[in-house]
Design a protein around this motif. Sequence first.
Motif, PDB file in Angstrom:
ATOM      1  N   ALA A   1       1.529  14.177   3.350  1.00 35.86           N
ATOM      2  CA  ALA A   1       1.649  12.721   3.170  1.00 35.86           C
ATOM      3  C   ALA A   1       2.256  12.369   1.826  1.00 35.86           C
ATOM      4  N   LEU A   2       1.973  13.177   0.838  1.00 37.73           N
ATOM      5  CA  LEU A   2       2.498  12.891  -0.503  1.00 37.73           C
ATOM      6  C   LEU A   2       3.944  13.334  -0.664  1.00 37.73           C
TER       7      LEU A   2
ATOM      8  N   ALA B   1       0.834  -1.206   0.000  1.00 37.27           N
ATOM      9  CA  ALA B   1       0.000   0.000   0.000  1.00 37.27           C
ATOM     10  C   ALA B   1       0.870   1.259   0.000  1.00 37.27           C
ATOM     11  N   ALA B   2       1.938   1.257   0.816  1.00 41.19           N
ATOM     12  CA  ALA B   2       2.837   2.414   0.857  1.00 41.19           C
ATOM     13  C   ALA B   2       3.512   2.618  -0.492  1.00 41.19           C
TER      14      ALA B   2
ATOM     15  N   ARG C   1       2.414   1.737  -3.452  1.00 38.18           N
ATOM     16  CA  ARG C   1       1.438   2.243  -4.431  1.00 38.18           C
ATOM     17  C   ARG C   1       1.183   3.745  -4.209  1.00 38.18           C
ATOM     18  N   MET C   2       1.098   4.145  -2.949  1.00 40.78           N
ATOM     19  CA  MET C   2       0.857   5.551  -2.668  1.00 40.78           C
ATOM     20  C   MET C   2       2.019   6.407  -3.136  1.00 40.78           C
ATOM     21  N   MET C   3       3.245   5.970  -2.861  1.00 37.11           N
ATOM     22  CA  MET C   3       4.411   6.746  -3.265  1.00 37.11           C
ATOM     23  C   MET C   3       4.534   6.805  -4.783  1.00 37.11           C
TER      24      MET C   3
ATOM     25  N   LYS D   1       0.183  14.928  -6.811  1.00 33.79           N
ATOM     26  CA  LYS D   1       0.607  15.996  -5.908  1.00 33.79           C
ATOM     27  C   LYS D   1       0.371  17.372  -6.537  1.00 33.79           C
TER      28      LYS D   1
ATOM     29  N   ALA E   1      -2.766  16.131   3.092  1.00 38.00           N
ATOM     30  CA  ALA E   1      -2.503  15.261   1.950  1.00 38.00           C
ATOM     31  C   ALA E   1      -1.175  15.603   1.301  1.00 38.00           C
TER      32      ALA E   1
ATOM     33  N   ALA F   1       2.065   6.777  -6.863  1.00 37.29           N
ATOM     34  CA  ALA F   1       1.000   7.634  -7.386  1.00 37.29           C
ATOM     35  C   ALA F   1       1.135   9.077  -6.949  1.00 37.29           C
ATOM     36  N   SER F   2       1.958   9.350  -5.935  1.00 34.37           N
ATOM     37  CA  SER F   2       2.011  10.695  -5.357  1.00 34.37           C
ATOM     38  C   SER F   2       2.494  11.736  -6.346  1.00 34.37           C
TER      39      SER F   2
END
Length: 550
Positions: free
Chosen positions: A288-289, A212-213, A215-217, A224, A285, A219-220
């Motif tokens: 976090a991004l 999950a981490a 995928r988030m990084m 962003k 957000a 997509a950031s």
Amino acid sequence: MLRALDIHDMLIIDRLALNFQPGLNVLTGETGAGKSILLDSLGFVLGWRGRAELVRQGADQGEVTAEFDLPTGHAARAVLEEAGLPVSDTLILRRVNARDGRKTAWVNDRRVSAEVLRALSDTLIELHGQHDDRGLLNPRGHRDMLDTYANLGPQIATAHTAWTALGRARKALYAAEARVAEVRQEEEYLRHAVGELDAIMPEPGEEATLDAARRMMQASEKIKKDVARAGEALGMQGAEGQLSDANRWLGGAADRADGRLDAPLAAIERAMFELDAAQRGVEDALDALSFNPAELEQTEERLFAIRGLARKHNVLADDLAAFADDLRERLALLDNSERGLADLQKAEEAALAAYDAAAVALTDARSAAATSLDAAMAAELAPLKMERAVFATVVSNGPAGPDGRDDVSFTVATNPGAPPGPLNKIASGGELSRFLLALKVCLSQAGQGGVTMIFDEIDRGVGGATADAVGRRLAALASGGQVLVVTHSPQVAALGAHHWRVEKRQTEDSTTSTVIPLDAAARIDEIARMLSGDQVTDAARAAARALMPS
């Protein structure tokens, strides 16, 4: 104790009902009259193997019923309970033999197998004679007989316990040795695998968290810019500034609008509150991004390492931690194997020492009992005119087992200087009968346990004072119990407490056998016949009276 025997259509018996009594029961009659048929019929209902053709000519089936008394504590009760059969003070066995050879048996009206009958028969009847391969002549039972004679039950129980403990200790040692050998074969693999797993130390659920981490990084970077643009649109250069201007303008005009602007001003205030919440969420957000590019690389490396180990060991990623624990446990077993095996070896040695002590004690007790039994046999053989014969109980080394390490055999030498040999190989017919009788007298000192003893012509080949000695020993065995003896000896018959004569009756088209209970007068005539033959004289009757105890 055998109470009754009822025989229908067996060999040359059409129907016969016998009621036996405690004490010495004597059956006499001419040779061929049918005495052996009675024993064959009794053996049939007890499940013994015997003649193949038992059904009387012309009958559809033969049937035998035997009734026994079972006092409290009788060994047959345990057999009945184990077989799930009803237990009472009376035991009734019934067995039918059809013309086609089929055999069916019942115990207390419950159908049973021949194996159950034979198990019961071992507790009910002892048959002794020249062909006594089930009893005293069977070497397999000699050790048990000696143990019973010497009352070695407690020592045998100790040996049983020690043997069981030794078996458990050896099983534990062998299992540990097998596990260590198995682990030692894969020691290189275990150490390498544990090293890999320890270097990563994966935890349950970590793969999903890392994925999950990652995928988030990944997509950031794409989202962003849009999130930042949205933040600007919400700020003072966008929505916040415009709402502030609108609130200022309307506020200046509200005093002259007669309350018409109160509602719009309240709505603007609520909008500004929600706008503030939206701005804070966008800022969170953006925080976090924001990440260090090296963090994405580290996350991917750990994620791929965990997945690689899962594929390598063919387990789920979430199961890697438990898998690692199992490998560490196996490796610890190997690392601690010497100490663990040493402890198990000591336990096995201690169990073996305890068993050795119990086995040696049994051997010593059996050797002492053998000496005692041999002396008792010598005392019994002398009155039977076998004072020169030697009976020896041989206790020798045998395979280890729950009953110790001894083999026991009864040997005899009938002539001075002759080598001893097995009881049933050395003695002649008459000698064998007397050996068996003497042995049974000695062994009976340990108690009979409710067993009916049957002696089939055990007085064969003896007469005079020897036959009288045989009869007196049979009577002594019957005291307090029950003995059935088939005999041709008037001296033996005269000592019976109850007497039956077996007769064969022939017509032109049939031959049957019957058994007649004899009263006192008839007994005198029968014993006189046995003394003198077909012509029963007054002298023979007088001799018969002289033989009978007063």
